[in-house]
Scaffold this motif. Structure first.
Motif, PDB file in Angstrom:
ATOM      1  N   LEU A 128      -1.921   2.679   1.141  1.00 38.57           N
ATOM      2  CA  LEU A 128      -1.621   1.236   2.319  1.00 38.57           C
ATOM      3  C   LEU A 128      -0.331   1.089   1.389  1.00 38.57           C
ATOM      4  N   ALA A 129       0.391  -0.120   1.927  1.00 31.61           N
ATOM      5  CA  ALA A 129       1.476  -0.583   1.040  1.00 31.61           C
ATOM      6  C   ALA A 129       2.229  -1.279   1.488  1.00 31.61           C
ATOM      7  N   GLY A 130       3.575  -1.549   0.661  1.00 35.59           N
ATOM      8  CA  GLY A 130       4.086  -3.017   1.120  1.00 35.59           C
ATOM      9  C   GLY A 130       3.844  -4.352   0.659  1.00 35.59           C
ATOM     10  N   ARG A 131       4.373  -5.297   1.431  1.00 31.96           N
ATOM     11  CA  ARG A 131       4.047  -7.052   0.666  1.00 31.96           C
ATOM     12  C   ARG A 131       3.077  -8.199   0.680  1.00 31.96           C
ATOM     13  N   ILE A 132       2.696  -8.267   0.588  1.00 38.04           N
ATOM     14  CA  ILE A 132       1.812  -9.862   0.802  1.00 38.04           C
ATOM     15  C   ILE A 132       2.729 -11.293   0.204  1.00 38.04           C
ATOM     16  N   SER A 133       2.623 -12.393   1.564  1.00 38.79           N
ATOM     17  CA  SER A 133       3.527 -13.413   1.131  1.00 38.79           C
ATOM     18  C   SER A 133       2.382 -14.637   0.934  1.00 38.79           C
ATOM     19  N   LEU A 134       2.375 -14.999   0.115  1.00 39.68           N
ATOM     20  CA  LEU A 134       1.460 -16.463  -0.567  1.00 39.68           C
ATOM     21  C   LEU A 134       1.595 -16.837  -0.247  1.00 39.68           C
ATOM     22  N   ARG A 135       0.396 -18.727  -0.051  1.00 43.40           N
ATOM     23  CA  ARG A 135       0.955 -19.845   0.549  1.00 43.40           C
ATOM     24  C   ARG A 135       2.064 -20.294  -0.602  1.00 43.40           C
ATOM     25  N   ASP A 136       1.763 -20.402  -1.418  1.00 42.22           N
ATOM     26  CA  ASP A 136       3.116 -20.961  -2.943  1.00 42.22           C
ATOM     27  C   ASP A 136       4.633 -20.886  -2.543  1.00 42.22           C
ATOM     28  N   GLY A 137       4.673 -19.244  -1.562  1.00 40.79           N
ATOM     29  CA  GLY A 137       5.370 -18.647  -1.799  1.00 40.79           C
ATOM     30  C   GLY A 137       6.207 -17.865  -1.775  1.00 40.79           C
ATOM     31  N   THR A 138       4.874 -17.145  -2.625  1.00 39.25           N
ATOM     32  CA  THR A 138       5.991 -16.091  -3.918  1.00 39.25           C
ATOM     33  C   THR A 138       5.899 -14.742  -3.237  1.00 39.25           C
ATOM     34  N   HIS A 139       5.389 -13.993  -3.385  1.00 34.03           N
ATOM     35  CA  HIS A 139       5.309 -12.402  -3.131  1.00 34.03           C
ATOM     36  C   HIS A 139       4.543 -11.623  -3.850  1.00 34.03           C
ATOM     37  N   ARG A 140       3.659 -11.055  -3.258  1.00 32.32           N
ATOM     38  CA  ARG A 140       2.882  -9.766  -4.153  1.00 32.32           C
ATOM     39  C   ARG A 140       2.773  -8.191  -3.668  1.00 32.32           C
ATOM     40  N   LEU A 141       3.348  -7.152  -4.384  1.00 35.99           N
ATOM     41  CA  LEU A 141       3.769  -6.360  -4.154  1.00 35.99           C
ATOM     42  C   LEU A 141       2.027  -5.374  -4.404  1.00 35.99           C
ATOM     43  N   ILE A 142       1.534  -4.157  -2.722  1.00 40.72           N
ATOM     44  CA  ILE A 142       0.343  -4.497  -3.383  1.00 40.72           C
ATOM     45  C   ILE A 142       0.608  -2.613  -2.531  1.00 40.72           C
ATOM     46  N   ASN A 143      -0.315  -1.943  -3.302  1.00 36.80           N
ATOM     47  CA  ASN A 143      -0.032  -0.826  -2.804  1.00 36.80           C
ATOM     48  C   ASN A 143      -1.570   0.427  -3.206  1.00 36.80           C
ATOM     49  N   VAL A 144      -2.205   0.846  -2.368  1.00 33.21           N
ATOM     50  CA  VAL A 144      -3.513   1.169  -2.431  1.00 33.21           C
ATOM     51  C   VAL A 144      -3.598   2.797  -1.865  1.00 33.21           C
ATOM     52  N   ASP A 145      -3.021   3.524  -3.366  1.00 32.84           N
ATOM     53  CA  ASP A 145      -2.523   5.021  -3.039  1.00 32.84           C
ATOM     54  C   ASP A 145      -3.595   5.893  -3.608  1.00 32.84           C
ATOM     55  N   ARG A 146      -4.732   5.913  -2.452  1.00 27.73           N
ATOM     56  CA  ARG A 146      -5.766   6.454  -2.746  1.00 27.73           C
ATOM     57  C   ARG A 146      -5.872   6.991  -0.981  1.00 27.73           C
ATOM     58  N   GLY A 206       1.342 -14.314   4.880  1.00 25.93           N
ATOM     59  CA  GLY A 206       2.097 -13.152   5.607  1.00 25.93           C
ATOM     60  C   GLY A 206       1.904 -11.762   4.594  1.00 25.93           C
ATOM     61  N   TRP A 207       2.201 -11.033   6.280  1.00 25.80           N
ATOM     62  CA  TRP A 207       2.087  -9.027   4.589  1.00 25.80           C
ATOM     63  C   TRP A 207       3.698  -8.379   5.557  1.00 25.80           C
ATOM     64  N   ASP A 208       3.608  -7.637   5.167  1.00 26.52           N
ATOM     65  CA  ASP A 208       4.222  -6.130   5.429  1.00 26.52           C
ATOM     66  C   ASP A 208       4.018  -5.446   5.219  1.00 26.52           C
ATOM     67  N   LEU A 209       2.879  -4.368   5.276  1.00 26.59           N
ATOM     68  CA  LEU A 209       2.079  -3.364   4.932  1.00 26.59           C
ATOM     69  C   LEU A 209       2.342  -2.532   6.014  1.00 26.59           C
ATOM     70  N   MET A 210       2.067  -1.562   5.489  1.00 23.79           N
ATOM     71  CA  MET A 210       2.407   0.144   5.709  1.00 23.79           C
ATOM     72  C   MET A 210       0.829   1.265   5.235  1.00 23.79           C
ATOM     73  N   PRO A 211       0.928   2.101   6.785  1.00 21.16           N
ATOM     74  CA  PRO A 211       0.180   3.387   5.848  1.00 21.16           C
ATOM     75  C   PRO A 211       1.414   4.376   5.052  1.00 21.16           C
ATOM     76  N   HIS A 212       0.687   4.422   4.235  1.00 22.23           N
ATOM     77  CA  HIS A 212       1.907   5.793   3.713  1.00 22.23           C
ATOM     78  C   HIS A 212       1.058   7.072   3.407  1.00 22.23           C
ATOM     79  N   PRO A 213       2.028   8.146   3.151  1.00 17.81           N
ATOM     80  CA  PRO A 213       0.678   9.223   2.948  1.00 17.81           C
ATOM     81  C   PRO A 213       0.779   9.533   1.557  1.00 17.81           C
ATOM     82  N   VAL A 214      -0.423  10.302   0.863  1.00 17.30           N
ATOM     83  CA  VAL A 214      -1.541  10.453  -0.643  1.00 17.30           C
ATOM     84  C   VAL A 214      -0.394  11.263  -1.106  1.00 17.30           C
ATOM     85  N   GLU A 215      -0.229  12.240  -0.472  1.00 15.32           N
ATOM     86  CA  GLU A 215      -0.362  13.507  -1.099  1.00 15.32           C
ATOM     87  C   GLU A 215       1.288  13.748  -1.469  1.00 15.32           C
ATOM     88  N   PRO A 216       1.382  13.626  -3.073  1.00 13.77           N
ATOM     89  CA  PRO A 216       2.310  13.900  -3.959  1.00 13.77           C
ATOM     90  C   PRO A 216       3.740  14.846  -3.254  1.00 13.77           C
TER      91      PRO A 216
END
Length: 432
Positions: A128-146, A206-216
């Motif tokens: 699962l990957a994408g970005r999350i939006s925080l209350r202070d207006g910033t964004h954070r990239l997220i990548n659960v690569d497993r 807020g969030w913009d998240l998407m599954p992704h295949p973890v096979e390299p």
């Protein structure tokens, strides 16, 4: 062809690393920006005043990046040489209320994005990957690569017709991935994502998240002459264009008669109509501000655009050995045959004879072979950002790309030579 242009393992290895680093459009532009930073480019903010200094600069907006290099001596009316591409790929996207499930299974509610081949997402280990939006207006990239998610296929015992009448998938009922057991708990997924990102769940608004295949990605074939991997449509072009721009920026400025540009947009797979898509104002605004920052006038802007050419680079169809009748009988692009020129007289692609000459000249200069793609008349032709770019900005645009198989699959296939051949041709084009 010169042997020096044959299979460049270093470039292809780097492409596979790029694919792994970019499970979402937001990661793709961050990875491209990091590569440009190493080449001396610097980020400029859209909200800041721009100056007319020379050198490499780039703008990030969401899942889009526009980067350009102003050589010493460039005038306000100096034309641009642009490589266009897109950062998004058909996939699954997490819905605003993601927590769902039934019968003791915890699931994630997803929406189908673009024209993905649904069956290719079945029974795959998904992160699962994408970005999350925080209350202070910033964004954070997220990548659960497993392995975290899976869309389980129905056993053949319960669908005896799957192999005879074809697999039939309902986009709403059959594509919701499982990610655990137990009762459905509202807010569970976002609490998990927040923990992975090291932030408080209450701060995630807020969030913009998407599954992704973890096979390299991997080399494939007896002689490892093929590459299989995710998101080649169209991160293969983004990677090649980034490498080309960095290479051209390292040349002596006296050898650059144009201002080379990379424009990688989001949302091509659903029509490009967004503030980060090719049908939005981002590219035109950046080019205009570059002209005006160098002291130019509207007249300079008009002169620069009139002399500008864009290569719109997106993947195309290699001839499929099992479905040759679906292709045009006289145009058979093959993998490892070099980049393809994409032609459609109904302007699904923007290429015309003049554009063909520009592309041919770049390939000849680079010593790169090239091919032509045209659709079978009985088949509808796809499209890409080329016609949109040409019509919106009034600049000459040529549609090109790399021939692949399994387009819009969760795992696509290309020739191992072609990514380097494309990057070499793009560098020759950008250098003029």
């Amino acid at each position: 062809m010169s042997s020096s242009l044959r299979f460049d393992r270093g470039h292809t290895d780097d492409l596979m690393a790029f694919l792994m680093s970019a499970p979402s459009p937001y990661h793709a532009v961050a990875s491209a920006a990091a590569r440009l930073e190493k080449a001396g480019f610097r980020q400029v903010e859209e909200t800041a005043a721009w100056d007319g200094t020379t050198g490499g600069k780039y703008v990030l907006r969401g899942g889009a990046i526009v980067a350009w290099y102003v050589p010493e001596g460039a005038g306000a009316h100096t034309p641009f040489r642009i490589v266009g591409a897109h950062t998004d790929s058909p996939n699954l996207r997490v819905k605003p209320l993601p927590d769902t499930g039934a019968h003791g299974w915890r699931q994630v509610a997803v929406e189908v994005y673009g024209g993905t081949l649904l069956n290719t997402w079945l029974d795959r280990d998904l992160g699962l990957a994408g970005r999350i939006s925080l209350r202070d207006g910033t964004h954070r990239l997220i990548n659960v690569d497993r392995p975290l998610l899976r869309v389980p296929q129905l056993a053949v015992h319960l669908d005896r017709s799957a192999n005879t009448d074809g697999l039939k998938l309902d986009r709403q009922k059959h594509m919701q991935p499982i990610w655990g057991l137990g009762d459905v708990e509202e807010g569970d997924l976002i609490r998990f994502v927040a923990e992975e990102a090291g932030v408080d769940a209450e701060d995630v608004t807020g969030w913009d998240l998407m599954p992704h295949p973890v096979e390299p990605p991997s080399y494939l074939g007896r002689d490892r002459e093929l590459v299989a991997g995710p998101r080649m449509d169209n991160l293969l072009s983004v990677h090649a264009a980034t490498a080309a721009l960095a290479a051209v920026a390292g040349q002596p400025d006296s050898e650059l008669p144009y201002i080379p540009v990379l424009a990688a947009f989001d949302h091509e797979e659903n029509g490009s109509q967004s503030d980060t898509g090719a049908d939005g104002p981002l590219l035109g605004t950046v080019l205009e501000r570059s002209v005006f920052a160098r002291g130019g006038t509207y007249e300079d802007r008009a002169r620069a655009f009139a002399g500008t050419v864009c290569l719109s680079s997106d993947t195309g169809h290699a001839i499929h050995p099992n479905y040759a009748e679906r292709h045009d009988p006289t145009h058979h692009p093959v993998v490892n045959g070099g980049p393809i020129l994409k032609v459609n007289v109904n302007m699904r692609y923007a290429t015309d004879g003049s554009g063909r000459a520009v592309f041919a000249a770049a390939c000849e200069k680079a010593g790169v072979p090239w091919q032509t793609f045209v659709s079978n008349n009985a088949m509808p032709c796809g499209t890409t950002i080329g016609p949109i770019t040409a019509a919106r900005h009034g600049i000459q645009t040529v549609d090109i790309g790399v021939a692949i198989l399994s387009m819009h699959s969760a795992r696509e296939l290309c020739g191992a030579d072609d990514p380097h051949l494309l990057a070499t041709a793009l560098a020759a084009f950008l250098a003029g």
